[in-house]
Design an enzyme around this catalytic site. Sequence first.
Site, short mmCIF file in Angstrom:
data_model
loop_
_atom_site.label_atom_id
_atom_site.label_comp_id
_atom_site.label_asym_id
_atom_site.label_seq_id
_atom_site.Cartn_x
_atom_site.Cartn_y
_atom_site.Cartn_z
N SER A 289 12.52 3.30 27.07
CA SER A 289 11.84 2.79 25.89
C SER A 289 12.29 3.58 24.68
CB SER A 289 10.32 2.93 26.07
OG SER A 289 9.61 2.72 24.86
N TYR B 122 2.25 7.52 27.41
CA TYR B 122 3.32 6.58 27.74
C TYR B 122 4.68 7.20 27.46
CZ TYR B 122 6.18 2.33 27.69
OH TYR B 122 7.14 1.40 27.93
#
Length: 296
Positions: free
Chosen positions: A139, A152
């Site tokens: 990501s 995250y």
Amino acid sequence: MTKSSESPELVVVTGASTGMGAATARELARRGFHVLAGVRREADGKALLADGIEPVILDITNQSHIAALVARIDGDPRQRALRALVNNAGLPCAGPVEVVALDEWRRLFEVNVFGHVALTQALLPALVRSKGRIVNISSLNGKVSMAGYGAYASSKFALEAVSDALRNELAPHGVRVVVVEPGGVKTEMAGLGLTSLSRLSARMTPEQTTRYGALTQALPAHVAAFTEAGVTADIAARTIAKAATDRRPRTRYTIGAMTAFLIRAARFLPDRVLDRMTNSDLRKYYPAGSAVARPA
């Protein structure tokens, strides 16, 4: 990467029920591979079933599911090689570091890190035999962390580190390891993270609400805007398929112009300058009139 229309090579895509995973399974099948598409439920598999796509029940934290997938590949009736593993499954999470419960941290790492490691370990013998490829879906948050995304981002930073180690360990054995770093992608995943955020806000103490109330109110709008400005799952899937099939792949691929910019900026800008950039963007979504603490 070679493939035959008579005996298409195998590719595993995890987290293929919806979004990028489903789109990637379809794209790789279109390119002539036989895709073992990991799904969590029978209904998801039925929705995905198509030429070149074989849904398999796969929770990457479940060792019996992993063992069944290994047996399926090793016992392939046509003795097809495993050409690539696309580690796409993942969980979202949003909220301040102080208030995300440790159980949520553990669950996040169990899926976003340990599950990928477990599946990779299990499939490595087949990938070494075929001189195949591992594509790990990271990501933007695997390179840039910011307020409200710490848990995250931590899991994605860890996946980046695992990928770097694997790339060097497996290069002598002919297995390429590639990282894909998406930014905003129009999928259902963002909404799942916001559901957990609403539960988290309800659990905060009054003192935590004073500290983070404005931040937790800003995060849903920030996530929504970032997602809306992102690419479609089909566009993201084309980059992932490219990472899986390029004859001479790069070590990393980004998805989205803003993602590429921020990742490059993170390499060269001083930390406090990058902090001001990310905090400035987030502050646009704070409730009107809220007091916003400036970083030191």
